[in-house]
Write a protein that holds these residues in place. Structure first.
Motif, PDB file in Angstrom:
ATOM      1  N   GLY A   1       0.813  -1.217   0.000  1.00 59.68           N
ATOM      2  CA  GLY A   1       0.000   0.000   0.000  1.00 59.68           C
ATOM      3  C   GLY A   1       0.842   1.261   0.000  1.00 59.68           C
ATOM      4  O   GLY A   1       0.559   2.217  -0.738  1.00 59.68           O
ATOM      5  N   LEU A   2       1.899   1.282   0.789  1.00 59.26           N
ATOM      6  CA  LEU A   2       2.782   2.447   0.808  1.00 59.26           C
ATOM      7  C   LEU A   2       3.442   2.663  -0.543  1.00 59.26           C
ATOM      8  O   LEU A   2       3.626   3.811  -0.990  1.00 59.26           O
ATOM      9  CB  LEU A   2       3.837   2.299   1.903  1.00 59.26           C
ATOM     10  CG  LEU A   2       3.359   2.518   3.339  1.00 59.26           C
ATOM     11  CD1 LEU A   2       4.483   2.224   4.329  1.00 59.26           C
ATOM     12  CD2 LEU A   2       2.857   3.957   3.532  1.00 59.26           C
ATOM     13  N   MET A   3       3.801   1.576  -1.219  1.00 59.59           N
ATOM     14  CA  MET A   3       4.407   1.704  -2.547  1.00 59.59           C
ATOM     15  C   MET A   3       3.407   2.265  -3.561  1.00 59.59           C
ATOM     16  O   MET A   3       3.765   3.063  -4.434  1.00 59.59           O
ATOM     17  CB  MET A   3       4.931   0.346  -3.026  1.00 59.59           C
ATOM     18  CG  MET A   3       6.055  -0.199  -2.190  1.00 59.59           C
ATOM     19  SD  MET A   3       7.445   0.961  -2.100  1.00 59.59           S
ATOM     20  CE  MET A   3       8.459   0.172  -0.860  1.00 59.59           C
ATOM     21  N   VAL A   4       2.156   1.843  -3.446  1.00 60.09           N
ATOM     22  CA  VAL A   4       1.120   2.354  -4.351  1.00 60.09           C
ATOM     23  C   VAL A   4       0.956   3.858  -4.174  1.00 60.09           C
ATOM     24  O   VAL A   4       0.949   4.623  -5.146  1.00 60.09           O
ATOM     25  CB  VAL A   4      -0.221   1.630  -4.100  1.00 60.09           C
ATOM     26  CG1 VAL A   4      -1.363   2.343  -4.826  1.00 60.09           C
ATOM     27  CG2 VAL A   4      -0.128   0.178  -4.556  1.00 60.09           C
ATOM     28  N   PHE A   5       0.841   4.303  -2.930  1.00 58.15           N
ATOM     29  CA  PHE A   5       0.639   5.732  -2.684  1.00 58.15           C
ATOM     30  C   PHE A   5       1.892   6.541  -3.018  1.00 58.15           C
ATOM     31  O   PHE A   5       1.798   7.682  -3.482  1.00 58.15           O
ATOM     32  CB  PHE A   5       0.223   5.969  -1.235  1.00 58.15           C
ATOM     33  CG  PHE A   5      -1.175   5.526  -0.952  1.00 58.15           C
ATOM     34  CD1 PHE A   5      -2.251   6.145  -1.576  1.00 58.15           C
ATOM     35  CD2 PHE A   5      -1.435   4.474  -0.089  1.00 58.15           C
ATOM     36  CE1 PHE A   5      -3.557   5.746  -1.331  1.00 58.15           C
ATOM     37  CE2 PHE A   5      -2.738   4.053   0.169  1.00 58.15           C
ATOM     38  CZ  PHE A   5      -3.802   4.692  -0.456  1.00 58.15           C
ATOM     39  N   GLN A   6       3.065   5.963  -2.784  1.00 58.02           N
ATOM     40  CA  GLN A   6       4.291   6.666  -3.124  1.00 58.02           C
ATOM     41  C   GLN A   6       4.342   6.999  -4.609  1.00 58.02           C
ATOM     42  O   GLN A   6       4.706   8.108  -5.009  1.00 58.02           O
ATOM     43  CB  GLN A   6       5.514   5.812  -2.750  1.00 58.02           C
ATOM     44  CG  GLN A   6       6.844   6.484  -3.044  1.00 58.02           C
ATOM     45  CD  GLN A   6       8.006   5.511  -3.078  1.00 58.02           C
ATOM     46  OE1 GLN A   6       8.076   4.638  -3.919  1.00 58.02           O
ATOM     47  NE2 GLN A   6       8.935   5.673  -2.124  1.00 58.02           N
ATOM     48  N   GLN A   7       3.958   6.044  -5.449  1.00 59.32           N
ATOM     49  CA  GLN A   7       4.077   6.240  -6.894  1.00 59.32           C
ATOM     50  C   GLN A   7       2.876   6.944  -7.512  1.00 59.32           C
ATOM     51  O   GLN A   7       3.032   7.849  -8.333  1.00 59.32           O
ATOM     52  CB  GLN A   7       4.297   4.890  -7.583  1.00 59.32           C
ATOM     53  CG  GLN A   7       5.670   4.298  -7.338  1.00 59.32           C
ATOM     54  CD  GLN A   7       6.781   5.196  -7.865  1.00 59.32           C
ATOM     55  OE1 GLN A   7       6.598   5.943  -8.816  1.00 59.32           O
ATOM     56  NE2 GLN A   7       7.936   5.140  -7.227  1.00 59.32           N
ATOM     57  N   PHE A   8       1.669   6.536  -7.137  1.00 57.96           N
ATOM     58  CA  PHE A   8       0.484   7.083  -7.797  1.00 57.96           C
ATOM     59  C   PHE A   8       0.135   8.491  -7.307  1.00 57.96           C
ATOM     60  O   PHE A   8      -0.805   9.104  -7.802  1.00 57.96           O
ATOM     61  CB  PHE A   8      -0.705   6.138  -7.635  1.00 57.96           C
ATOM     62  CG  PHE A   8      -0.619   4.947  -8.545  1.00 57.96           C
ATOM     63  CD1 PHE A   8      -1.107   5.003  -9.838  1.00 57.96           C
ATOM     64  CD2 PHE A   8      -0.015   3.778  -8.112  1.00 57.96           C
ATOM     65  CE1 PHE A   8      -1.009   3.910 -10.681  1.00 57.96           C
ATOM     66  CE2 PHE A   8       0.097   2.673  -8.948  1.00 57.96           C
ATOM     67  CZ  PHE A   8      -0.403   2.743 -10.241  1.00 57.96           C
TER      68      PHE A   8
END
Length: 480
Positions: free
Chosen positions: A286-293
């Motif tokens: 989830g953190l990776m998703v928010f970091q990129q998107f």
């Protein structure tokens, strides 16, 4: 760029680096400070780190290339918006491939071998871009440099973590991220005065230094011990600790730890969806998703075009951007263990929301011919606030949290999944950014603001604070 990938380690070989919920730089089971790392013996550690972070610089050079060159390349080669979007975004597609293959490569031919492989792809890619006569050659070159990025993103922090003594490991591993930011900044600045073909040639410089330097530094002692090369293992460790250092205790601890890891069952991808691991996976991915998107790669890859659209001098704004991100990134590395992970994420995400609103407002005013004198000021303020906020938390902290929340037996496979998601997000955002800007410039930033607002809710409700806790304590909190 979300290229602040400290701790973005994955694959089975990373497990020894991340025991007990520590960062890469905090391994507690190997080195003593004064016994093994006297000042006279540190020169080889410093030299090895310098050589390795040339790979980080090559990473940053690739990431920063597309922004200052967009106008010139599209004009010289008559590229459409779609063709240049493919060129800009295919870098991250190559990085996805590199990231997923880097673990096996580094295991099979060693850390130095993996760095040589990444350098070879990077050199071939830069040459393809330099000699490009059309979109196909550009894309092939960009894909190759992206593959090199993906391998470097894994092997450089792993190599540094495996060679550094405990008292230096935290500081030396932050050099990886700092060199990435420096390289992006350099590409942005010199890209304003060099032609796009000449800028491509500058990408060969860190590659040449890395290839030359690898002849003078030892292989990772951990990898040598892992594959059973005892004599080479002891020789490499002795080189790193100094000829007069007693390495017997450290060598024994490394052997014992590797033997313990070898007895653990190998995790499979389906194991991640078991109930006991599921929340950890949700947090890490989830953190990776928010970091990129949240938009970082779109903004970074096409920065010059954003400023030009807002009526701001691309050269001046880009140079300002390049200068500001390095000190903020350096400052962040000094406070993460004091302020905690969660507060930094919340402050960073809040700043990103406000920055996107400011940038979106500037484009809204421009599109509706309102307060034209305010448009450039709002655009520059918003973008600089965005990169400052991102560098202050969302850039590096998700990687740190990821390294801490996964149980030791699934760290490798779970880290691989999170890294793949991260690079996929980077590709998706960088590919769609120009199309979104064509659809609605202010709408694009409002979308990113909304995503970052959801990230705030996610951090508050789902992400635990991991500062100062052991792996067992973290797992108890997650599963409570």
């Amino acid at each position: 760029m979300a290229i602040e990938d400290n701790g973005n380690v994955h694959g089975d070989v990373t497990i020894p680096l991340l025991e007990e919920g520590k960062n890469i730089g905090d391994e507690e089971n190997v080195y003593t400070d004064e016994e093994t790392s006297g000042k006279a013996s540190l020169w080889m550690v410093y030299l090895s780190t310098f050589v390795a972070v040339c790979g980080s610089f090559a990473f940053g050079s690739s990431a920063g290339y597309s922004s200052p060159t967009q106008t010139a390349i599209t004009k010289d080669l008559s590229l459409t918006l779609a063709e240049y979007s493919v060129f800009g975004s295919i870098l991250t597609f190559g990085a996805m491939i590199g990231a997923t293959t880097s673990g096996p490569i580094a295991d099979f031919i060693g850390r130095k071998g993996a760095m040589r492989t990444a350098t070879g792809f990077s050199v071939a890619g830069w040459l393809a871009i330099y000699f490009a006569k059309g979109a196909l050659s550009l894309d092939i070159g960009r894909l190759a440099t992206g593959y090199g990025m993906g391998v470097f993103s894994y092997v450089v922090p792993v190599f540094i973590a495996e060679i550094a003594p405990k008292n230096l490991r935290g500081a030396l591993t932050t050099a990886n991220q700092l060199m990435i930011c420096c390289a992006v900044s350099v590409a942005f600045i010199i890209g304003t005065v060099l032609t796009w073909r000449t800028l491509a040639l500058t990408g060969l410089i860190p590659c040449a230094i890395l290839l030359f330097g690898l002849f003078f530094i030892p292989e990772s002692p951990r990898w040598l011990a892992k594959i059973g090369h005892e004599k080479e293992f002891e020789a490499a460790l002795q080189d790193l600790r100094g000829k007069g250092a007693d390495i017997s205790e450290e060598a024994a601890e490394i052997r014992d730890y590797i033997e313990t890891l070898e007895r653990l069952p190998k995790a499979k991808m389906l194991d991640l969806f078991q109930r006991r691991y599921f929340r950890s996976v949700i947090i890490g991915v989830g953190l990776m998703v928010f970091q990129q998107f949240g938009g970082i790669n779109g903004i970074c890859f096409y920065l010059s075009n954003i400023f030009e659209s807002a009526g701001v001098s691309p050269s001046i704004a880009t140079i300002t951007y390049a200068i500001i991100q390095v000190p903020i990134t350096a400052l962040n590395t000094t406070v993460i263990d004091k302020a905690g992970r969660k507060p930094l994420l919340l402050v960073s995400s809040t700043g990103l929301v406000l920055a996107c609103i400011l940038s979106g407002t500037s484009f809204y005013l421009k599109d509706h011919n309102l307060a034209p004198s305010s448009v450039p000021i709002l655009a520059v303020t918003g973008i600089l606030m965005y990169i400052g906020s991102f560098s202050a938390g969302m850039g590096a902290v998700p990687w740190v949290v990821m390294s801490e929340i996964f149980p030791i037996n699934i760290k490798g496979i779970a880290g691989s999944l999170a890294t793949l998601v991260n690079w996929f997000g980077a590709w998706a955002v960088s590919y769609t950014f120009n199309f979104l800007m064509s659809w609605s410039s202010y709408g694009t930033f409002i979308i990113y603001a909304a995503i970052n607002a959801v990230a705030i809710v996610f951090v508050i409700t789902v992400v635990p604070e991991t500062k100062g806790k052991t792996l067992e304590q973290i797992q108890a909190a997650i599963n409570a």
